[in-house]
Design a protein around this motif. Structure first.
Motif, PDB file in Angstrom:
ATOM      1  N   GLY A  28      12.888 -12.157 -23.165  1.00  0.00           N
ATOM      2  CA  GLY A  28      13.441 -13.213 -22.342  1.00  0.00           C
ATOM      3  C   GLY A  28      13.147 -13.018 -20.872  1.00  0.00           C
ATOM      4  O   GLY A  28      12.621 -11.998 -20.443  1.00  0.00           O
ATOM      5  N   ASN A  29      13.508 -14.043 -20.087  1.00  0.00           N
ATOM      6  CA  ASN A  29      13.269 -13.985 -18.651  1.00  0.00           C
ATOM      7  C   ASN A  29      14.286 -13.064 -17.993  1.00  0.00           C
ATOM      8  O   ASN A  29      15.483 -13.145 -18.264  1.00  0.00           O
ATOM      9  N   LEU A  30      13.780 -12.181 -17.146  1.00  0.00           N
ATOM     10  CA  LEU A  30      14.620 -11.164 -16.512  1.00  0.00           C
ATOM     11  C   LEU A  30      14.316 -11.091 -15.025  1.00  0.00           C
ATOM     12  O   LEU A  30      13.186 -11.367 -14.604  1.00  0.00           O
ATOM     13  N   THR A  31      15.314 -10.709 -14.249  1.00  0.00           N
ATOM     14  CA  THR A  31      15.095 -10.367 -12.851  1.00  0.00           C
ATOM     15  C   THR A  31      15.299  -8.867 -12.705  1.00  0.00           C
ATOM     16  O   THR A  31      16.390  -8.353 -12.981  1.00  0.00           O
ATOM     17  N   LEU A  32      14.232  -8.185 -12.325  1.00  0.00           N
ATOM     18  CA  LEU A  32      14.261  -6.726 -12.204  1.00  0.00           C
ATOM     19  C   LEU A  32      14.381  -6.324 -10.740  1.00  0.00           C
ATOM     20  O   LEU A  32      13.859  -6.999  -9.853  1.00  0.00           O
ATOM     21  N   THR A  33      15.067  -5.216 -10.507  1.00  0.00           N
ATOM     22  CA  THR A  33      14.919  -4.512  -9.241  1.00  0.00           C
ATOM     23  C   THR A  33      14.296  -3.167  -9.574  1.00  0.00           C
ATOM     24  O   THR A  33      14.588  -2.576 -10.624  1.00  0.00           O
ATOM     25  N   ALA A  34      13.425  -2.708  -8.685  1.00  0.00           N
ATOM     26  CA  ALA A  34      12.654  -1.505  -9.001  1.00  0.00           C
ATOM     27  C   ALA A  34      12.117  -0.882  -7.723  1.00  0.00           C
ATOM     28  O   ALA A  34      12.088  -1.523  -6.664  1.00  0.00           O
ATOM     29  N   TYR A  35      11.679   0.360  -7.844  1.00  0.00           N
ATOM     30  CA  TYR A  35      11.031   1.063  -6.736  1.00  0.00           C
ATOM     31  C   TYR A  35       9.520   1.040  -6.943  1.00  0.00           C
ATOM     32  O   TYR A  35       9.035   1.271  -8.068  1.00  0.00           O
ATOM     33  N   VAL A  36       8.806   0.763  -5.882  1.00  0.00           N
ATOM     34  CA  VAL A  36       7.343   0.745  -5.958  1.00  0.00           C
ATOM     35  C   VAL A  36       6.834   2.184  -5.926  1.00  0.00           C
ATOM     36  O   VAL A  36       7.216   2.980  -5.069  1.00  0.00           O
ATOM     37  N   TYR A  37       5.977   2.497  -6.875  1.00  0.00           N
ATOM     38  CA  TYR A  37       5.412   3.845  -6.973  1.00  0.00           C
ATOM     39  C   TYR A  37       3.904   3.725  -7.149  1.00  0.00           C
ATOM     40  O   TYR A  37       3.431   2.894  -7.930  1.00  0.00           O
ATOM     41  N   PHE A  38       3.167   4.559  -6.432  1.00  0.00           N
ATOM     42  CA  PHE A  38       1.709   4.508  -6.504  1.00  0.00           C
ATOM     43  C   PHE A  38       1.182   5.718  -7.278  1.00  0.00           C
ATOM     44  O   PHE A  38       1.190   6.832  -6.760  1.00  0.00           O
TER      45      PHE A  38
ATOM     46  N   ILE B 266      -4.052  -5.902 -13.567  1.00  0.00           N
ATOM     47  CA  ILE B 266      -2.803  -5.156 -13.387  1.00  0.00           C
ATOM     48  C   ILE B 266      -2.679  -4.723 -11.935  1.00  0.00           C
ATOM     49  O   ILE B 266      -3.669  -4.384 -11.286  1.00  0.00           O
ATOM     50  N   SER B 267      -1.463  -4.710 -11.440  1.00  0.00           N
ATOM     51  CA  SER B 267      -1.210  -4.240 -10.075  1.00  0.00           C
ATOM     52  C   SER B 267      -1.621  -2.777  -9.941  1.00  0.00           C
ATOM     53  O   SER B 267      -1.645  -2.025 -10.919  1.00  0.00           O
ATOM     54  N   SER B 268      -1.917  -2.375  -8.710  1.00  0.00           N
ATOM     55  CA  SER B 268      -2.344  -0.996  -8.459  1.00  0.00           C
ATOM     56  C   SER B 268      -1.164  -0.035  -8.343  1.00  0.00           C
ATOM     57  O   SER B 268      -1.347   1.158  -8.112  1.00  0.00           O
ATOM     58  N   HIS B 269       0.055  -0.559  -8.492  1.00  0.00           N
ATOM     59  CA  HIS B 269       1.258   0.274  -8.405  1.00  0.00           C
ATOM     60  C   HIS B 269       2.053   0.158  -9.700  1.00  0.00           C
ATOM     61  O   HIS B 269       1.789  -0.695 -10.538  1.00  0.00           O
ATOM     62  N   LEU B 270       3.039   1.027  -9.834  1.00  0.00           N
ATOM     63  CA  LEU B 270       4.020   0.929 -10.899  1.00  0.00           C
ATOM     64  C   LEU B 270       5.344   0.478 -10.303  1.00  0.00           C
ATOM     65  O   LEU B 270       5.602   0.687  -9.112  1.00  0.00           O
ATOM     66  N   LEU B 271       6.180  -0.107 -11.142  1.00  0.00           N
ATOM     67  CA  LEU B 271       7.550  -0.410 -10.761  1.00  0.00           C
ATOM     68  C   LEU B 271       8.478   0.499 -11.566  1.00  0.00           C
ATOM     69  O   LEU B 271       8.418   0.520 -12.799  1.00  0.00           O
TER      70      LEU B 271
ATOM     71  N   PHE C 184       8.047   3.813  -2.498  1.00  0.00           N
ATOM     72  CA  PHE C 184       9.437   3.679  -2.935  1.00  0.00           C
ATOM     73  C   PHE C 184      10.138   2.441  -2.356  1.00  0.00           C
ATOM     74  O   PHE C 184      11.368   2.373  -2.341  1.00  0.00           O
ATOM     75  N   THR C 185       9.381   1.464  -1.899  1.00  0.00           N
ATOM     76  CA  THR C 185      10.006   0.219  -1.437  1.00  0.00           C
ATOM     77  C   THR C 185      10.806  -0.404  -2.584  1.00  0.00           C
ATOM     78  O   THR C 185      10.339  -0.472  -3.723  1.00  0.00           O
ATOM     79  N   TYR C 186      12.002  -0.853  -2.267  1.00  0.00           N
ATOM     80  CA  TYR C 186      12.903  -1.420  -3.271  1.00  0.00           C
ATOM     81  C   TYR C 186      12.652  -2.921  -3.353  1.00  0.00           C
ATOM     82  O   TYR C 186      12.810  -3.638  -2.363  1.00  0.00           O
ATOM     83  N   VAL C 187      12.244  -3.399  -4.526  1.00  0.00           N
ATOM     84  CA  VAL C 187      11.813  -4.790  -4.666  1.00  0.00           C
ATOM     85  C   VAL C 187      12.512  -5.469  -5.839  1.00  0.00           C
ATOM     86  O   VAL C 187      13.096  -4.812  -6.711  1.00  0.00           O
TER      87      VAL C 187
ATOM     88  N   ASN D  75       0.835  -1.209   0.000  1.00  0.00           N
ATOM     89  CA  ASN D  75       0.000   0.000   0.000  1.00  0.00           C
ATOM     90  C   ASN D  75       0.864   1.251   0.000  1.00  0.00           C
ATOM     91  O   ASN D  75       2.046   1.219   0.348  1.00  0.00           O
ATOM     92  N   ALA D  76       0.239   2.356  -0.390  1.00  0.00           N
ATOM     93  CA  ALA D  76       0.963   3.613  -0.571  1.00  0.00           C
ATOM     94  C   ALA D  76       1.465   4.190   0.745  1.00  0.00           C
ATOM     95  O   ALA D  76       2.455   4.924   0.765  1.00  0.00           O
ATOM     96  N   THR D  77       0.794   3.875   1.848  1.00  0.00           N
ATOM     97  CA  THR D  77       1.187   4.437   3.138  1.00  0.00           C
ATOM     98  C   THR D  77       2.482   3.843   3.648  1.00  0.00           C
ATOM     99  O   THR D  77       3.382   4.557   4.103  1.00  0.00           O
TER     100      THR D  77
END
Length: 228
Positions: free
Chosen positions: A115-125, A163-168, A47-50, A41-43
């Motif tokens: 192809g198959n990828l492993t991403l790291t990203a910041y969660v943005y709402f 679709i997820s409610s957030h962006l990566l 910007f959680t790093y996932v 959730n946004a609260t």
């Protein structure tokens, strides 16, 4: 009113500082598996790093309109990413910024990573605004779609997808995607403090003018009484 505006600017400065603090705090920790986070959730998770593994859907490619970088107008490139984990819905990933063509009628053709990828990203709402049909402009010669806002609910409805409610906001791999800088693109706290100072200064000035005016009126009244 001026004092109230000053305190409002102080509140805005505090909000922006928390935003930057949330972003900065994620720069020093390891990415958490996205599938391990419950009740995202946004609260609590701004910007959680996932990290997440899977692959991009080749089409459509979404071009988020009116994104400016170094005074140049362009697009943010968004793609649908299908995680390997069955627990997760399709993720909307922002892969970075590209400059816009000179002609508004030209909608760029973009190839997403394969192809198959492993991403790291910041969660943005992003916003959950309802978009009109005019918010989507399909290219006539490729699979790109120009959009005015990255509103997940509206995108899910438009493309008939879950679709997820957030962006990566893509961080790594660094060799895919385009130019990116995810520091919050908002007015910095220092500017809000500056505006607050201006409002408080105007309030003080008004108070001084009021006091001087009252003193002058009192003196004038006394003179009139003495002449009578």
């Amino acid at each position: 009113m001026l004092v109230k505006l000053g305190f409002w600017q102080l509140e805005r400065a505090e909000e922006k500082q928390l935003l930057f603090d949330d972003y900065e705090s994620q720069q020093i920790i390891e990415a958490k598996p996205l599938s391990s986070i419950k009740d995202l959730n946004a609260t609590q998770h701004r910007f959680t790093y996932v990290s997440v593994s899977g692959e991009f859907q080749s089409t459509p490619v979404l071009l988020l309109d009116n994104k400016i970088l170094d005074s140049t107008v362009g697009y943010n490139v968004l793609g649908f990413f299908h995680p390997d984990s069955a627990k997760l819905p399709v993720q909307l990933v922002n892969l970075g910024w590209i400059p816009a063509p000179k002609l508004r009628s030209d909608i760029p053709e973009i190839d997403l990573p394969k192809g198959n990828l492993t991403l790291t990203a910041y969660v943005y709402f992003p916003s959950q605004n309802e978009l009109t049909r005019n918010s989507f402009e399909y290219a006539t010669d490729n699979d790109s779609v120009r959009i005015q806002e990255a509103a997940p609910k509206a995108l899910a409805r438009e493309f008939n997808a879950t679709i997820s409610s957030h962006l990566l906001l893509l961080e790594t791999p660094e060799n895919i995607g385009w130019q990116r800088d995810w520091e919050p693109q908002v007015m910095k706290p220092e500017k809000h403090y500056g505006y607050a100072t201006q409002w408080f200064s105007l309030a003080v000035a008004c108070l001084v003018i009021f006091v001087i005016a009252v003193i002058k009126l009192n003196k004038q009244s006394k003179k009139e009484e003495e002449t009578q």
